[in-house]
Design a protein around this motif. Structure first.
Motif, PDB file in Angstrom:
ATOM      1  N   THR A 277      34.595  36.641  58.296  1.00  0.00           N
ATOM      2  CA  THR A 277      34.953  37.144  57.122  1.00  0.00           C
ATOM      3  C   THR A 277      35.141  36.526  55.816  1.00  0.00           C
ATOM      4  OG1 THR A 277      36.233  38.824  58.513  1.00  0.00           O
ATOM      5  CG2 THR A 277      36.826  38.643  55.931  1.00  0.00           C
ATOM      6  N   MET A 278      34.334  36.895  54.872  1.00  0.00           N
ATOM      7  CA  MET A 278      34.404  36.026  53.463  1.00  0.00           C
ATOM      8  C   MET A 278      34.823  36.993  52.320  1.00  0.00           C
ATOM      9  SD  MET A 278      30.946  33.946  54.147  1.00  0.00           S
ATOM     10  CE  MET A 278      31.391  32.472  53.314  1.00  0.00           C
ATOM     11  N   SER A 279      35.162  36.333  51.300  1.00  0.00           N
ATOM     12  CA  SER A 279      35.702  37.074  50.129  1.00  0.00           C
ATOM     13  C   SER A 279      35.102  36.507  48.880  1.00  0.00           C
ATOM     14  CB  SER A 279      37.238  37.523  50.206  1.00  0.00           C
ATOM     15  OG  SER A 279      37.879  36.176  49.859  1.00  0.00           O
ATOM     16  N   ARG A 280      35.146  37.287  47.776  1.00  0.00           N
ATOM     17  CA  ARG A 280      34.798  36.833  46.512  1.00  0.00           C
ATOM     18  C   ARG A 280      35.644  37.392  45.217  1.00  0.00           C
ATOM     19  NH1 ARG A 280      28.991  35.958  43.076  1.00  0.00           N
ATOM     20  NH2 ARG A 280      29.800  37.239  41.253  1.00  0.00           N
ATOM     21  N   GLY A 281      36.481  36.824  44.472  1.00  0.00           N
ATOM     22  CA  GLY A 281      37.277  37.559  43.829  1.00  0.00           C
ATOM     23  C   GLY A 281      38.711  37.486  44.596  1.00  0.00           C
ATOM     24  N   ARG A 282      39.619  38.206  44.622  1.00  0.00           N
ATOM     25  CA  ARG A 282      40.679  38.143  45.149  1.00  0.00           C
ATOM     26  C   ARG A 282      40.419  38.051  46.962  1.00  0.00           C
ATOM     27  NH1 ARG A 282      42.405  43.057  47.425  1.00  0.00           N
ATOM     28  NH2 ARG A 282      41.774  44.854  46.265  1.00  0.00           N
ATOM     29  N   PRO A 283      41.081  37.506  47.913  1.00  0.00           N
ATOM     30  CA  PRO A 283      41.065  37.667  49.084  1.00  0.00           C
ATOM     31  C   PRO A 283      40.825  38.971  49.833  1.00  0.00           C
ATOM     32  CG  PRO A 283      42.715  36.037  48.602  1.00  0.00           C
ATOM     33  CD  PRO A 283      42.645  36.884  47.368  1.00  0.00           C
ATOM     34  N   TRP A 284      40.046  38.786  50.822  1.00  0.00           N
ATOM     35  CA  TRP A 284      39.949  40.419  51.627  1.00  0.00           C
ATOM     36  C   TRP A 284      41.412  40.655  51.907  1.00  0.00           C
ATOM     37  CZ3 TRP A 284      35.057  41.947  53.977  1.00  0.00           C
ATOM     38  CH2 TRP A 284      35.186  42.786  54.881  1.00  0.00           C
ATOM     39  N   PRO A 285      41.728  42.043  51.647  1.00  0.00           N
ATOM     40  CA  PRO A 285      42.918  42.479  51.383  1.00  0.00           C
ATOM     41  C   PRO A 285      43.537  42.428  53.055  1.00  0.00           C
ATOM     42  CG  PRO A 285      41.707  44.152  50.103  1.00  0.00           C
ATOM     43  CD  PRO A 285      40.556  43.165  50.962  1.00  0.00           C
TER      44      PRO A 285
END
Length: 307
Positions: A277-285
Motif C-alpha cells: 500500500t502506497m500513498s501520495r499527498g496525505r497518507p492512505w486514510p
C-alpha cells in the motif's frame, strides 16, 4: 540498435512515438472488453472480461493504443469522496514495460487531479516506478487464496445477529465503511451490493460488521469486509468460506497475525503473494495511524485497485 525511449510527447495528447510506432491514449470505455481481458492475461493477472466491466462501471480509465488499435496498456482511478482516489489496473504489455509506458500512463492519471490525494497497492515490479512519482510505502497487503476448507466451528459473538444485506442497508454499510476506510465509498458499495452475497453483523439493530463475496478471477473473492474486532470479522466471513468450501477463494488483507490471520490459514487461504500500500499527498486514510481497540477497520479489501 539501442532502445529508443519515448521520443515525442503530443500535448494533452495523448500520443507518443516509441521506436517506429506511435502510441495514443484513449478512454477505457472505447475499447472492447476482450481487448482488456487479453491485456491482463498477457501479464498473468486473473481478471475476467466481467471483472473489467465491473471496474469500468465504477471508475475512470485510459488505455494506450498502437496504430492498429491494439490495447498495449491501461490505467484506472477510482474517486472516493472529494479528496481521495485509488489507482489500479496499471498494466503495460511486456513489449513496452521497459520503455516508459507505465510512467506515461501514470503521468496522465495524476494530471487529472494534480493536487489530489492518491492511494494504490503496488506489485513488487511496480514499486520503483511509484516511488519515483513520490508515492510513500505504508503497509503490506497479503493476497490469501486457495481451495477453501470448511472453517472451524465457532459461536456467533455475544449479542450479535448475522443476516443477509440488501440495498435497504446501503446507508448504514456506507457509514461503517467510511469510518473504517477513511473516505466515502458509497458508489463502490452501491455497485457491490447487487452483484455480491453480503452479510452484516448487527447488535441492537446497528450494523457493526459486514462482508461481501462475489465472482472474480479464478473463483470468488471476499471483500470488502469491515469490523471492529477479529471475532466479528470472522463471524461475517465464515459463512462465505463455508459456502465455497472445495472451491477457489481469495481474500486480500493487511492483517498479519492474530485470530483473523490464523482463521484464514485454517480455511486453506494461504498467502500467495503480497503488494504494498502506497500513498501520495496525505497518507492512505485507513492505514494513517494505529487505531484504538474497538474502532472499525478494513479486514478484506474490495480489490487491489479498489482499496
Amino acid at each position: 540498435m539501442g532502445i529508443n525511449f519515448w521520443r515525442t510527447r503530443v500535448s494533452a495528447g495523448t500520443s507518443r512515438l516509441v521506436d517506429s510506432f506511435e502510441m495514443r491514449i484513449a478512454d477505457i470505455n472505447t475499447v472492447d472488453l476482450e481487448q482488456l481481458h487479453t491485456l491482463s492475461i498477457g501479464v498473468g493477472w486473473p481478471h475476467r472480461a466481467d471483472d473489467w466491466q465491473f471496474v469500468r462501471e465504477l471508475g475512470k480509465g485510459v488505455v494506450a493504443l498502437d496504430e492498429a488499435g491494439r490495447v498495449l496498456g491501461s490505467a484506472m482511478w477510482f474517486p472516493y469522496g472529494r479528496d481521495f482516489a485509488t489507482i489500479g489496473l496499471v498494466i503495460t504489455s511486456p513489449r513496452l514495460q521497459a520503455r516508459g509506458a507505465g510512467q506515461w500512463l501514470m503521468d496522465h492519471v495524476l494530471n487529472q487531479v494534480p493536487e489530489g490525494n492518491w492511494g494504490l497497492n503496488a506489485t513488487r515490479a511496480s514499486r520503483r516506478l511509484y516511488r519515483s512519482l513520490d508515492f510513500t510505502m505504508e503497509a503490506v497487503v497479503s493476497q490469501c487464496q486457495g481451495e477453501a476448507s470448511l472453517p472451524p466451528e465457532a459461536e456467533t459473538p455475544p449479542g450479535a445477529e448475522i443476516r443477509p444485506l440488501g440495498m435497504a442497508d446501503l446507508a448504514a454499510i456506507a457509514a461503517l465503511d467510511a469510518e473504517a476506510f477513511g473516505a466515502d465509498r458509497t458508489a463502490l458499495l452501491k455497485q457491490v451490493l447487487p452483484s455480491s452475497s453480503g452479510l452484516g453483523l448487527f447488535r441492537d439493530g446497528k450494523i457493526e460488521a459486514f462482508s461481501f463475496c462475489r465472482r472474480f478471477g479464478r473463483g470468488h473473492v471476499i471483500g470488502p469486509a469491515a469490523a471492529a474486532s477479529d471475532a466479528d470479522a470472522i463471524a461475517v466471513i465464515r459463512p462465505h468460506v463455508t459456502a465455497h468450501a472445495g472451491k477457489f477463494l481469495r481474500l486480500d488483507t493487511r492483517e498479519k497475525s492474530g485470530a483473523f490471520s490464523d482463521f484464514l490459514s485454517h480455511c486453506g487461504l494461504a498467502v500467495f503473494d503480497t503488494v504494498t500500500t502506497m500513498s501520495r499527498g496525505r497518507p492512505w486514510p485507513e492505514v494513517r495511524e494505529r487505531r484504538p481497540a474497538g474502532t472499525p477497520k478494513i479486514y478484506a479489501l474490495a480489490g487491489h485497485a479498489l482499496g
